[in-house]
Motif scaffolding. Sequence first.
Motif: not given
Lengths: 551, 394
Positions: A200-201, A490-494, A498-504
Amino acid sequence: MEQVKCECGHVNPYGTVFCESCGKPLDNVSKPLLDMRYEGSARRSQTYNKTIIDKIWNFFSSVKVGVWLIVITLVASAIGTIFPQKMYLPPNVTPAQYYEDQYGWAGKLYYQLGFDNLYGSWWYVLLLASIGVSLVICSLDRFIPLYRALNNQGVTRHEAFLRRQRLFSSTKISDEHAFEAVKDRLAKRRYRIREENGNILAEKGRFSRWGPYVNHIGLIIFLIGAMLRFVPGMYVDKVLWIREGETKEIPGTNGQYFLKNEKFVFETYQKGKDNPVFNAAIDRAGNGAVAKKYQTTAVLYKRVGPVIPGEEPKLKKVKEYKIRVNDPLKYDHYALYQVDFKLNELNKMSFQLIDKNTGQSFGAVTIDLHDPAPSYDLGKGYRVELLSYFPDFYFDDDGNPATKTKIPNNPAFVFKMYAPDKPKGEVSFVAIRQTIEPFGNNKYKMAFAGIDTRNVSALTVRRDFTLWILGVGGAIFMIGVVQGMYWNHRRIWLKRLDGEVLLAAHTNKNWYGLKNEIQTVIAGTGLMMPIDQTEAEKKEVQGGNGHGATQ
Amino acid sequence: MAQLSSTLLYIAFVLYLIGTFFFGGTIRDKRDRSQTSRWATIGIIITIAGFVSQLGYFITRWIAAGHAPVSNLFEFTTFFGMMLVAAFIVIYFIYRTSILGVFTLPVALLVIAYASMFPREITPLIPALQSDWLHIHVTTAAAGEAILAVSFAAGLIYLIRVVDQSKPSKRTFWLEFVLFCLITTLGFVAVSSAFSAADYEAKFTWVDKTGAKKEAIYDMPALVGPHQWKMEKESAGRFEPLVEMPALINAKKLNTVIWSLFGGIVLYLLLRLILRKRVAAALQPLVKNVNLDLTDEISYRAVAIGFPVFTLGALIFAMIWAQIAWTRFWGWDPKEVWALITWLFYAAFLHLRLSKGWHGEKSAWLAVIGFAIIMFNLVAVNLVLAGLHSYAGS
Ligand code: HEM
């Protein structure tokens, strides 16, 4: 130059720092956090530095240079306020003399350095022009690549890009629900959501990124408008002194318009007549010392038919108006402003022709001080001729009577008085409170009988075709600053990996607000709150702990 | 009506004072800071009550005078104080930081006290001021300046917290200097009020630079006398000037400045004597719990909000009015130039922050300098560099 192809397949321009699409760093930047300011895009100024044009470009596109220009202009402007500028000096003084008399050696130095006309000096104008050039170049240098980068940004971002954002967290989570919940909440908060391969962006307020460029465009338009003032025809600035009862051509209108001054009104605040709450203030200044109204009751005329030299113009009444300070008469792009006045200027003077011995009067003569008649017939053989007239009389260096100006400030006359018993006439020189009889003792005398005064009003005539440009520039500037300051991007990336969620997340300003927003968005979903890695970095520096928070 | 108006202003002043103490009370409140404490809630309620009261002053005075009360130095400065409180209230509801109240409210109090040292009677409008643009321009400009002043308060908190007080340095010196300036304002208020309460008056005749005889009425004992001064008979026995000034210098204003400095120095030394350390060092424990990043953000946010408002009020509206009243939108009058300088300064501030990464302490120093420029325009330009903006108080 060669373009750079990223492993995600996107082709980037030469000089790009990290891929426009996926964000994978293209060079080996060693800093832990990515510099997101221009999305790592290829800015001309950062890429080329060979030719002279490159160097000029780079000079003016540097914010450091821009700030220096602003600071120098600021300091110069301040210097200009130490002593009054030349335009504010009282009339009829020589600047060189004035500065020295009023302010001593410092004033003299000020004048010698040319600071008396600082804002019109070539170097001040050059400073403003350099700011203008700098604005254009720095905006182009940044806007185009930034626009490209934001337009080309992909949804799926490279892991390295996300990990090197200021706000970052990774959560081991299998719950599909969390993802959907966050998405919903983001959408409710007016984020634009893009999805791709389950990543997601979420983005909002991108338009605020254009704020600085919009405001710089506004400034440039304003500066151009200000320069256009010097183009002939764009700008008329004249003064019209006009007496009560007079009709005069309005200067600067090419003989098209005429104005009649019906009356000039000057009023002051009076105790007892005005609002009693003002009494204390009126007392402080003195009754009748505070001006209330300056008004010229005027009639505007337009010429009909062509201008024929030597012929009285035919006039058509256009408009009646009470011109006051703060309330100019406007017509056909011209504006007439009340700016100055003179009360009780001498208008007419009357004399009696009398016999000095008996005091008997043989009639009165009224002289129009602006247009005196050459002779006045009093009947029964009595007649007065005006041999000379000095409206603003003084004795010149040779001791002869002369006039300083054409304004009747101190009128003096040479009369020749004829009477039945003095057919050759007697000459008399008459000034205020003084009579000279150059050829010996006269029998007759012109005795002062009275004066008639009227008020004079000064109006500024103005036509300014640059105003709307300045208005447009100002409006664009305001739109731009508000756009850039009251909103943020503002931007949020998801990203699932590999079974992880990276959120930045990234914002161009107001990180506090962004953090709060993320907190509410992820509340209860099991996602970890991102860590502010600049804070982590700071602590690390303080603590001397070599373990990076960025990995 | 005019009487009611003054009373409301007085009430507002007292409420701000009480509000300050309540915000001060939050410092010792050890409870979890994510939860607003009862002290802070009471503090903000009192502050809002004070603001409403001052709004009442503003409206009643407007009705009494028939024009918005922003037309002389007293009214303008008071309005600036009111806007400062309004800006604080808004920022408080965004960030919920009570420590900001401990610093902003005293500044607002000082501003209002300073304002009331000028002639307070309701003045009629001279023709140049008879325009709706007067109200629009002055109110917006004051609002912009007030929001920018909040940035100063936040910057000051930041500096008091971070400047290392364990040894003297340039930073401790300048921070102390800033506080000294604030204290000197208090000194001015104290000295002026004391002499005006005592009805002090001394009349002099003197000779100006053109050689003309003039009269000067001092309302403080004359330490410096005007050029070739002679005391008038009715003032016999009053304090005689120690030094005579040349005709170039406005001795009366200089005398006021000297007295204010004197008052400031006495107050400052007293404080040092009581505290036995730098004033900033004594304040440091008050702010030890503040979140630096948040303070920095507030300081910046205030500039971000205030800059557009300032531009609109102090430059754009000012230009529109100048075009109507003085036939040209810009005339390089000192007051105008100082508005331009303020604007350029904050533009530089924003660029340094955005592009050069001047955050934290550097940014805080800039916020302090910006406020100094605003105050210079408000105080010095009106009193010293006289211009078209005829707000000149005597
Ligand atoms: C008096 C003149 C100027 C004014 C009033 C002005 C105003 C502004 C404002 C309000 C911003 C937005 C700042 C923020 O969002 O915090 C901005 C950004 C910027 N300005 Fe200016 N500016 C001026 C002159 C210049 C000059 C001469 C340069 C040239 C070097 C320049 C370069 C920039 C750049 C590079 C940005 C940042 C754009 C971005 O990163 O998005 N400005 N300006």
